[in-house]
Design a protein around this motif. Structure first.
Motif, PDB file in Angstrom:
ATOM      1  N   ILE A  79       1.137  -1.039   0.022  1.00  0.00           N
ATOM      2  CA  ILE A  79      -0.408  -0.720  -0.307  1.00  0.00           C
ATOM      3  C   ILE A  79       1.194   1.567   0.194  1.00  0.00           C
ATOM      4  N   MET A  80       2.214   1.139   0.536  1.00  0.00           N
ATOM      5  CA  MET A  80       2.722   2.582   0.887  1.00  0.00           C
ATOM      6  C   MET A  80       3.581   2.272  -0.193  1.00  0.00           C
ATOM      7  N   GLU A  81       3.716   1.504  -1.573  1.00  0.00           N
ATOM      8  CA  GLU A  81       4.074   1.863  -2.971  1.00  0.00           C
ATOM      9  C   GLU A  81       3.849   2.267  -3.782  1.00  0.00           C
ATOM     10  N   VAL A  82       2.398   1.743  -3.383  1.00  0.00           N
ATOM     11  CA  VAL A  82       0.813   2.359  -4.338  1.00  0.00           C
ATOM     12  C   VAL A  82       0.709   3.744  -4.209  1.00  0.00           C
ATOM     13  N   THR A  83       0.792   4.501  -2.803  1.00  0.00           N
ATOM     14  CA  THR A  83       0.617   5.332  -2.188  1.00  0.00           C
ATOM     15  C   THR A  83       1.884   6.147  -3.037  1.00  0.00           C
ATOM     16  N   ASP A  84       3.272   6.138  -3.609  1.00  0.00           N
ATOM     17  CA  ASP A  84       4.000   6.853  -3.815  1.00  0.00           C
ATOM     18  C   ASP A  84       3.735   6.860  -5.046  1.00  0.00           C
ATOM     19  N   LEU A  85       2.814   6.035  -6.005  1.00  0.00           N
ATOM     20  CA  LEU A  85       2.568   5.267  -7.474  1.00  0.00           C
ATOM     21  C   LEU A  85       1.530   6.563  -7.755  1.00  0.00           C
ATOM     22  N   ASN A  86       1.327   6.536  -6.905  1.00  0.00           N
ATOM     23  CA  ASN A  86      -0.185   7.379  -6.842  1.00  0.00           C
ATOM     24  C   ASN A  86       0.274   9.190  -6.659  1.00  0.00           C
ATOM     25  N   GLU A  87       0.990   9.174  -6.429  1.00  0.00           N
ATOM     26  CA  GLU A  87       1.928  11.118  -5.717  1.00  0.00           C
ATOM     27  C   GLU A  87       2.265  11.415  -7.181  1.00  0.00           C
ATOM     28  N   GLY A  88       3.489  10.254  -7.363  1.00  0.00           N
ATOM     29  CA  GLY A  88       3.570  11.182  -8.844  1.00  0.00           C
ATOM     30  C   GLY A  88       3.102  10.347 -10.166  1.00  0.00           C
ATOM     31  N   ASN A  89       2.184   9.477 -10.082  1.00  0.00           N
ATOM     32  CA  ASN A  89       1.675  10.034 -12.142  1.00  0.00           C
ATOM     33  C   ASN A  89       0.070  10.562 -11.364  1.00  0.00           C
ATOM     34  N   GLY A  90      -0.109  11.290 -10.577  1.00  0.00           N
ATOM     35  CA  GLY A  90      -0.975  12.412 -10.376  1.00  0.00           C
ATOM     36  C   GLY A  90      -0.277  13.527 -10.678  1.00  0.00           C
ATOM     37  N   GLU A  91       0.991  14.094 -10.196  1.00  0.00           N
ATOM     38  CA  GLU A  91       1.863  14.969 -10.871  1.00  0.00           C
ATOM     39  C   GLU A  91       1.531  14.970 -12.087  1.00  0.00           C
ATOM     40  N   SER A  92       1.819  13.782 -12.849  1.00  0.00           N
ATOM     41  CA  SER A  92       2.143  13.627 -14.371  1.00  0.00           C
ATOM     42  C   SER A  92       0.317  14.227 -14.736  1.00  0.00           C
ATOM     43  N   LEU A  93      -0.585  13.569 -14.116  1.00  0.00           N
ATOM     44  CA  LEU A  93      -1.823  13.712 -14.662  1.00  0.00           C
ATOM     45  C   LEU A  93      -2.487  15.182 -14.551  1.00  0.00           C
ATOM     46  N   VAL A  94      -2.207  15.362 -13.653  1.00  0.00           N
ATOM     47  CA  VAL A  94      -2.335  16.948 -13.281  1.00  0.00           C
ATOM     48  C   VAL A  94      -1.791  18.063 -14.838  1.00  0.00           C
ATOM     49  N   THR A  95      -0.257  17.696 -14.926  1.00  0.00           N
ATOM     50  CA  THR A  95       0.400  18.077 -16.035  1.00  0.00           C
ATOM     51  C   THR A  95      -0.311  17.790 -17.752  1.00  0.00           C
ATOM     52  N   ILE A  96      -1.112  16.479 -17.695  1.00  0.00           N
ATOM     53  CA  ILE A  96      -1.418  15.892 -18.920  1.00  0.00           C
ATOM     54  C   ILE A  96      -3.049  17.131 -18.936  1.00  0.00           C
ATOM     55  N   ALA A  97      -3.753  17.270 -17.519  1.00  0.00           N
ATOM     56  CA  ALA A  97      -4.930  17.323 -17.843  1.00  0.00           C
ATOM     57  C   ALA A  97      -4.256  19.470 -18.735  1.00  0.00           C
ATOM     58  N   LYS A  98      -4.103  19.760 -18.028  1.00  0.00           N
ATOM     59  CA  LYS A  98      -3.460  21.311 -18.161  1.00  0.00           C
ATOM     60  C   LYS A  98      -3.213  21.432 -19.494  1.00  0.00           C
ATOM     61  N   MET A  99      -2.186  20.444 -19.802  1.00  0.00           N
ATOM     62  CA  MET A  99      -2.223  20.263 -21.403  1.00  0.00           C
ATOM     63  C   MET A  99      -3.302  20.421 -22.070  1.00  0.00           C
ATOM     64  N   ALA A 100      -4.043  19.350 -21.854  1.00  0.00           N
ATOM     65  CA  ALA A 100      -5.370  18.914 -22.830  1.00  0.00           C
ATOM     66  C   ALA A 100      -6.251  20.476 -22.728  1.00  0.00           C
ATOM     67  N   LEU A 101      -5.906  20.865 -21.196  1.00  0.00           N
ATOM     68  CA  LEU A 101      -7.129  22.248 -21.145  1.00  0.00           C
ATOM     69  C   LEU A 101      -6.397  23.300 -22.392  1.00  0.00           C
ATOM     70  N   ALA A 102      -5.259  23.389 -22.095  1.00  0.00           N
ATOM     71  CA  ALA A 102      -4.981  24.381 -22.724  1.00  0.00           C
ATOM     72  C   ALA A 102      -4.888  24.481 -25.026  1.00  0.00           C
ATOM     73  N   ILE A 103      -4.888  22.818 -25.189  1.00  0.00           N
ATOM     74  CA  ILE A 103      -4.658  22.785 -26.882  1.00  0.00           C
ATOM     75  C   ILE A 103      -6.879  22.862 -26.872  1.00  0.00           C
ATOM     76  N   ALA A 104      -7.491  22.722 -26.271  1.00  0.00           N
ATOM     77  CA  ALA A 104      -8.889  22.530 -26.230  1.00  0.00           C
ATOM     78  C   ALA A 104      -9.155  24.016 -26.901  1.00  0.00           C
ATOM     79  N   ASN A 105      -8.753  25.003 -25.476  1.00  0.00           N
ATOM     80  CA  ASN A 105      -8.930  25.848 -25.514  1.00  0.00           C
ATOM     81  C   ASN A 105      -8.092  27.115 -25.870  1.00  0.00           C
ATOM     82  N   ASP A 106      -7.047  26.675 -27.371  1.00  0.00           N
ATOM     83  CA  ASP A 106      -6.364  26.693 -28.053  1.00  0.00           C
ATOM     84  C   ASP A 106      -5.149  28.236 -27.717  1.00  0.00           C
ATOM     85  N   ALA A 107      -4.939  27.906 -26.277  1.00  0.00           N
ATOM     86  CA  ALA A 107      -4.426  28.459 -25.124  1.00  0.00           C
ATOM     87  C   ALA A 107      -2.230  28.584 -25.045  1.00  0.00           C
TER      88      ALA A 107
END
Length: 478
Positions: A365-393
């Motif tokens: 569980i501790m390993e999965v928690t670390d995995l989620n924290e790292g992947n969460g940061e990447s997913l946030v970056t992906i979400a922001k890039m998706a917003l920028a592409i969708a809104n031409d920003a």
């Protein structure tokens, strides 16, 4: 030209990658390399080729296709080709991936929150994350690329790619990918003949299937439209490490040999060796060994001197040493991967209580928690890039946006225990029960949470209207 949504995965022979992978680059140079990307493509293809053999080896272990490494002592040559599979490497991956469950984003801006939720649904990001997480744990990383959708497609196309089909260069100074490459198609010989290059200024689509063509798609993101999901990254390995380590592979090889030895021993165990003393000739010469073994009644005559043959049976070999050794291997595997021994298909003392089960799973569980924290940061970056592409920003537009990736509890508690904890919190803070977080912690999915919150809001509005109507009627009556 946008990236296609389907990707052909080949099995390039490693001994010819160095030569074949440069075919596109050579053609680019001969054509003048109008975009100046030949050197970058060449370097990334070399990185991809240098890691491919090891990535394919890990994939074979994950698929249970690793070759038997026989020590040449206890396994008869005629039995070495028996197919024997030990699925522990896959368990090392799936035990973590099954507990890392992406559950959407929480966005500070209400209008953007609705747009992000729509992008997640239209891109099937939850399903793609599950697939990417498996590949990430196998190879150490998985690549996620973005592009603008064509007419009739979602506004943003999100595609995940295994490390077997991609490569990237990491910038320590910027803490992100500086450039990356994804192979989109292989020819019949297994050499790549179509690829996409991702840089800070543009995405390049290189197609060498017929004639060499290069399409440049500029963007204003200021970074490549490519993000990595990396497991357990370090300073020396910023793009992650595989769960299928050398230790895991070594223990698996031992497990495969032991599984085959156990199978062979079981055959001898069910057919114990017998002997017959004091006979002049073979009494079973007209029967096969199998017919002699399964025969219910057989006769043996006395010898010429009148003595009676003696029949006996050799003691059977015990299966216990095989069971004990396999249990020892499972314990070693558990120590390397934090997967509880009870999940490895080996007889083991089961935990006697919920607390004991939780304690056995705690390292994982501790390993999965670390995995989620790292992947969460990447997913946030992906979400922001998706917003920028969708809104031409530009990406800078959403620097101050408060957004977080949500994951379900990797402990996967029962609904009863989770409900008990939430009710206790709500008894102290009554307002908490009216929030979406309360229903999220109870284990409800995103769609169900939205329905609950909407229904609660509708009921509250109805009560307010009825209260006003009741108040008005009372005033008229007075």
């Amino acid at each position: 030209m946008e990236q296609p949504n389907t990707w052909h995965r080949g099995a390039p022979p490693s001994h010819r990658l160095k030569h074949d992978s440069r075919a596109i680059v050579s053609a680019l140079v001969l054509d003048g390399d109008e975009f100046g990307i030949a050197d970058e493509v060449d370097e990334l293809l070399s990185i991809w080729a240098s890691h491919l053999a090891k990535n394919q080896l890990r994939r074979r272990y994950y698929d249970g296709e690793n070759v038997l490494k026989d020590l040449g002592i206890s396994i008869p040559p005629s039995l070495r080709n028996i197919e024997t599979v030990v699925g522990w490497p896959k368990k090392a991956v799936s035990a973590m991936a099954s507990r890392s469950r992406f559950d959407g984003f929480t966005v500070g801006d209400e209008a953007l929150s609705a747009q992000v939720d729509q992008l997640v649904r239209r891109c099937n990001l939850k399903r793609k994350y599950k697939q990417a997480c498996e590949s990430e744990l196998i190879a150490g990383c998985d690549f996620v690329t973005l592009s603008k959708g064509d007419v009739g497609e979602p506004p943003v196309i999100v595609v995940t790619h295994s490390a077997e089909d991609g490569a990237a260069k990491w910038s320590e100074r910027l803490g992100r990918i500086s450039s990356g490459l994804v192979i989109m198609h292989y020819d019949d010989s297994g050499a790549p003949d179509e690829l996409a290059l991702y840089t800070d200024e543009a995405t390049y689509h290189v197609d060498g299937r017929d004639a060499i063509t290069v399409a440049r798609m500029a963007h204003r993101m200021g970074r490549p439209l490519m993000e990595a999901l990396a497991y357990n990254p370090t300073e020396s390995q910023p793009l992650g490490q595989s769960r299928i380590t050398r230790a895991v592979r070594f223990i698996t090889d031992s497990g495969v040999r032991e599984a085959l030895r156990t199978e062979i021993s079981a055959e001898f165990f069910t057919s114990p060796q017998k002997y017959l003393l004091g006979v002049d000739s073979d009494p079973f010469e007209n029967r096969t060994r199998w017919e002699a073994y399964i025969g219910n009644i057989f006769t043996v005559s006395q010898t010429e001197d009148g003595s009676t043959p003696t029949f006996g049976q050799l003691s059977q070999g015990s299966m216990q040493p095989h069971t004990d050794y396999m249990r020892a291997l499972a314990a070693r595997f558990s120590g390397e991967t934090n997967v509880p021994v009870s999940q490895l298909g080996v007889i083991h003392d089961n935990p006697s209580s919920a607390e004991a089960i939780t304690q056995a799973n705690e390292p994982l569980i501790m390993e999965v928690t670390d995995l989620n924290e790292g992947n969460g940061e990447s997913l946030v970056t992906i979400a922001k890039m998706a917003l920028a592409i969708a809104n031409d920003a530009t990406l800078d537009t959403y620097d101050a946006l408060q957004i977080a990736a949500n994951f379900k509890n990797p402990l996967m508690p029962s609904i009863a225990s989770q409900a008990d904890a939430m009710v206790k919190i709500a008894s102290v803070v009554p307002e908490f029960a009216a929030t979406e977080v309360f229903w999220e912690q109870l284990g409800f999915g995103e769609d169900m949470r939205q329905k609950v919150v909407q229904q609660m809001g509708a009921n509250a509005n109805q009560r307010a209207i009825l209260s006003l109507m009741g108040g008005g009627t009372q005033a008229v009556t007075q």
